[in-house]
Design a protein around this motif. Sequence first.
Motif, PDB file in Angstrom:
ATOM      1  N   LEU A 109      -6.167  33.613 -45.987  1.00  0.00           N
ATOM      2  CA  LEU A 109      -6.693  33.695 -47.354  1.00  0.00           C
ATOM      3  C   LEU A 109      -6.761  32.320 -48.011  1.00  0.00           C
ATOM      4  O   LEU A 109      -7.726  32.004 -48.720  1.00  0.00           O
ATOM      5  N   LEU A 110      -5.748  31.495 -47.780  1.00  0.00           N
ATOM      6  CA  LEU A 110      -5.756  30.144 -48.349  1.00  0.00           C
ATOM      7  C   LEU A 110      -6.828  29.278 -47.689  1.00  0.00           C
ATOM      8  O   LEU A 110      -7.460  28.448 -48.346  1.00  0.00           O
ATOM      9  N   GLY A 111      -7.029  29.481 -46.392  1.00  0.00           N
ATOM     10  CA  GLY A 111      -8.074  28.733 -45.700  1.00  0.00           C
ATOM     11  C   GLY A 111      -9.461  29.079 -46.215  1.00  0.00           C
ATOM     12  O   GLY A 111     -10.324  28.204 -46.356  1.00  0.00           O
ATOM     13  N   VAL A 112      -9.683  30.353 -46.518  1.00  0.00           N
ATOM     14  CA  VAL A 112     -10.975  30.777 -47.072  1.00  0.00           C
ATOM     15  C   VAL A 112     -11.192  30.149 -48.449  1.00  0.00           C
ATOM     16  O   VAL A 112     -12.294  29.688 -48.774  1.00  0.00           O
ATOM     17  N   ILE A 113     -10.137  30.114 -49.256  1.00  0.00           N
ATOM     18  CA  ILE A 113     -10.261  29.469 -50.568  1.00  0.00           C
ATOM     19  C   ILE A 113     -10.608  27.989 -50.398  1.00  0.00           C
ATOM     20  O   ILE A 113     -11.424  27.438 -51.146  1.00  0.00           O
ATOM     21  N   SER A 140     -13.797  40.112 -54.277  1.00  0.00           N
ATOM     22  CA  SER A 140     -12.854  40.691 -53.315  1.00  0.00           C
ATOM     23  C   SER A 140     -11.431  40.213 -53.577  1.00  0.00           C
ATOM     24  O   SER A 140     -10.480  41.000 -53.537  1.00  0.00           O
ATOM     25  N   TYR A 141     -11.271  38.931 -53.845  1.00  0.00           N
ATOM     26  CA  TYR A 141      -9.933  38.398 -54.133  1.00  0.00           C
ATOM     27  C   TYR A 141      -9.376  38.994 -55.423  1.00  0.00           C
ATOM     28  O   TYR A 141      -8.162  39.156 -55.560  1.00  0.00           O
ATOM     29  N   SER A 142     -10.251  39.303 -56.366  1.00  0.00           N
ATOM     30  CA  SER A 142      -9.800  39.871 -57.638  1.00  0.00           C
ATOM     31  C   SER A 142      -9.141  41.230 -57.450  1.00  0.00           C
ATOM     32  O   SER A 142      -8.329  41.662 -58.278  1.00  0.00           O
ATOM     33  N   MET A 143      -9.476  41.907 -56.366  1.00  0.00           N
ATOM     34  CA  MET A 143      -8.931  43.235 -56.105  1.00  0.00           C
ATOM     35  C   MET A 143      -7.597  43.182 -55.362  1.00  0.00           C
ATOM     36  O   MET A 143      -6.930  44.204 -55.212  1.00  0.00           O
ATOM     37  N   LEU A 144      -7.213  41.998 -54.886  1.00  0.00           N
ATOM     38  CA  LEU A 144      -5.980  41.868 -54.117  1.00  0.00           C
ATOM     39  C   LEU A 144      -4.770  41.747 -55.033  1.00  0.00           C
ATOM     40  O   LEU A 144      -4.848  41.166 -56.115  1.00  0.00           O
ATOM     41  N   ASN A 145      -3.658  42.283 -54.575  1.00  0.00           N
ATOM     42  CA  ASN A 145      -2.384  42.110 -55.277  1.00  0.00           C
ATOM     43  C   ASN A 145      -1.698  40.896 -54.670  1.00  0.00           C
ATOM     44  O   ASN A 145      -0.967  40.996 -53.686  1.00  0.00           O
ATOM     45  N   LEU A 146      -1.960  39.735 -55.247  1.00  0.00           N
ATOM     46  CA  LEU A 146      -1.494  38.477 -54.668  1.00  0.00           C
ATOM     47  C   LEU A 146      -0.051  38.210 -55.085  1.00  0.00           C
ATOM     48  O   LEU A 146       0.223  37.813 -56.215  1.00  0.00           O
ATOM     49  N   ARG A 147       0.864  38.411 -54.154  1.00  0.00           N
ATOM     50  CA  ARG A 147       2.280  38.199 -54.445  1.00  0.00           C
ATOM     51  C   ARG A 147       2.724  36.776 -54.120  1.00  0.00           C
ATOM     52  O   ARG A 147       3.761  36.329 -54.585  1.00  0.00           O
ATOM     53  N   VAL A 171     -20.054  33.150 -52.927  1.00  0.00           N
ATOM     54  CA  VAL A 171     -18.830  32.865 -53.682  1.00  0.00           C
ATOM     55  C   VAL A 171     -18.515  34.013 -54.639  1.00  0.00           C
ATOM     56  O   VAL A 171     -17.348  34.378 -54.828  1.00  0.00           O
ATOM     57  N   ASN A 172     -19.538  34.597 -55.226  1.00  0.00           N
ATOM     58  CA  ASN A 172     -19.323  35.730 -56.124  1.00  0.00           C
ATOM     59  C   ASN A 172     -18.700  36.908 -55.374  1.00  0.00           C
ATOM     60  O   ASN A 172     -17.789  37.575 -55.890  1.00  0.00           O
ATOM     61  N   ASP A 173     -19.170  37.170 -54.164  1.00  0.00           N
ATOM     62  CA  ASP A 173     -18.610  38.260 -53.357  1.00  0.00           C
ATOM     63  C   ASP A 173     -17.140  37.995 -53.021  1.00  0.00           C
ATOM     64  O   ASP A 173     -16.299  38.905 -53.074  1.00  0.00           O
ATOM     65  N   ILE A 174     -16.837  36.755 -52.657  1.00  0.00           N
ATOM     66  CA  ILE A 174     -15.456  36.411 -52.314  1.00  0.00           C
ATOM     67  C   ILE A 174     -14.556  36.527 -53.541  1.00  0.00           C
ATOM     68  O   ILE A 174     -13.450  37.075 -53.475  1.00  0.00           O
ATOM     69  N   PHE A 175     -15.033  36.027 -54.668  1.00  0.00           N
ATOM     70  CA  PHE A 175     -14.239  36.103 -55.895  1.00  0.00           C
ATOM     71  C   PHE A 175     -13.957  37.561 -56.264  1.00  0.00           C
ATOM     72  O   PHE A 175     -12.832  37.913 -56.637  1.00  0.00           O
ATOM     73  N   ASP A 233       2.918  33.016 -54.548  1.00  0.00           N
ATOM     74  CA  ASP A 233       2.701  32.135 -55.701  1.00  0.00           C
ATOM     75  C   ASP A 233       1.582  31.133 -55.452  1.00  0.00           C
ATOM     76  O   ASP A 233       0.764  30.858 -56.334  1.00  0.00           O
ATOM     77  N   ILE A 234       1.553  30.574 -54.250  1.00  0.00           N
ATOM     78  CA  ILE A 234       0.515  29.594 -53.926  1.00  0.00           C
ATOM     79  C   ILE A 234      -0.854  30.254 -53.968  1.00  0.00           C
ATOM     80  O   ILE A 234      -1.819  29.700 -54.504  1.00  0.00           O
ATOM     81  N   LEU A 235      -0.949  31.457 -53.426  1.00  0.00           N
ATOM     82  CA  LEU A 235      -2.223  32.174 -53.435  1.00  0.00           C
ATOM     83  C   LEU A 235      -2.690  32.456 -54.856  1.00  0.00           C
ATOM     84  O   LEU A 235      -3.879  32.318 -55.167  1.00  0.00           O
ATOM     85  N   ARG A 236      -1.768  32.854 -55.715  1.00  0.00           N
ATOM     86  CA  ARG A 236      -2.150  33.138 -57.103  1.00  0.00           C
ATOM     87  C   ARG A 236      -2.699  31.893 -57.786  1.00  0.00           C
ATOM     88  O   ARG A 236      -3.685  31.956 -58.526  1.00  0.00           O
ATOM     89  N   ARG A 237      -2.045  30.758 -57.541  1.00  0.00           N
ATOM     90  CA  ARG A 237      -2.521  29.513 -58.163  1.00  0.00           C
ATOM     91  C   ARG A 237      -3.873  29.100 -57.592  1.00  0.00           C
ATOM     92  O   ARG A 237      -4.760  28.662 -58.329  1.00  0.00           O
ATOM     93  N   LYS A 238      -4.019  29.229 -56.287  1.00  0.00           N
ATOM     94  CA  LYS A 238      -5.283  28.853 -55.653  1.00  0.00           C
ATOM     95  C   LYS A 238      -6.419  29.780 -56.077  1.00  0.00           C
ATOM     96  O   LYS A 238      -7.580  29.361 -56.160  1.00  0.00           O
ATOM     97  N   PHE A 239      -6.089  31.045 -56.338  1.00  0.00           N
ATOM     98  CA  PHE A 239      -7.112  31.995 -56.761  1.00  0.00           C
ATOM     99  C   PHE A 239      -7.797  31.523 -58.041  1.00  0.00           C
ATOM    100  O   PHE A 239      -9.000  31.706 -58.221  1.00  0.00           O
ATOM    101  N   ASP A 240      -7.026  30.894 -58.922  1.00  0.00           N
ATOM    102  CA  ASP A 240      -7.602  30.399 -60.176  1.00  0.00           C
ATOM    103  C   ASP A 240      -8.732  29.409 -59.922  1.00  0.00           C
ATOM    104  O   ASP A 240      -9.681  29.326 -60.704  1.00  0.00           O
ATOM    105  N   SER A 241      -8.630  28.648 -58.822  1.00  0.00           N
ATOM    106  CA  SER A 241      -9.676  27.664 -58.535  1.00  0.00           C
ATOM    107  C   SER A 241     -11.003  28.338 -58.203  1.00  0.00           C
ATOM    108  O   SER A 241     -12.072  27.747 -58.404  1.00  0.00           O
TER     109      SER A 241
END
Length: 246
Positions: free
Chosen positions: A163-167, A202-209, A196-200, A211-219
């Motif tokens: 997930l981080l690699g995709v971001i 999809s990520y919005s539907m994930l329960n990101l526990r 990018v809209n499709d990826i965003f 911490d790094i993923l949550r911060r990266k999601f903001d980008s």
Amino acid sequence: MADLAPVPTSASASAPTSVDSILTSVISQLETEQNLRKQLREAIDPIDDLARSAATELNRLHSAGASEHSRICERALETVGKAHPLWIEVGKLLPKGEFYRADRSRPRYNFAISPVARSLVTSIAFARFMLHDELVPAFTAANIMGLGQDETGELQLTADDYLLGVIGMVNELPRLSINAVTAQNFALPVKIAAFVNDIFASYSMLNLRNDILRRKFDSLKYDLKRCEDVVYDLTLRGLAPAPANA
């Protein structure tokens, strides 16, 4: 810090375990852990070199013409594929059953493995998007980089690293979108924005526990906005291609 093994207690109160023997056992365990960390870093260095080479090759997409994109991506994927025998050597270093920590919260040796795995996923996802207009599945990315096969033992591509690699790949796309406009390739920014809209979404539907993923999601929010701004500007100028179903 190393997970310390329990020190055996004496069965007899008359023969207590000496302070010296306790510390000697702990120090020996720490030295073993440090040696393994050093060996892992040395074994992963060649894979890191391949990851940098693939990223450098893909960086040429920003200045190359559209006719060269396929060759650039194929060369990058070929470079990534050379990591397979190197992962085998890394896998041999890991003690059996110790890829994950005891609570399986995260890989025990992710300090060495995760950064290069994420970098490889970024390059694979970038190349596959350019070649096939798709998001590469995790199992396909693992196979391309040579992980998740019998020869690599317990080594695997974790969900977090994928997930981080995709971001990381998405972070590269706004720049490519802008450079595509400069190269008069007006179709690519539209394709990028939709991707990018499709990826965003999809990520919005994930329960990101994580911490790094949550911060990266903001980008991703900012990347999506930048991509949409490029398409908006093209539309205002009458340069955006008409939808396929128009």
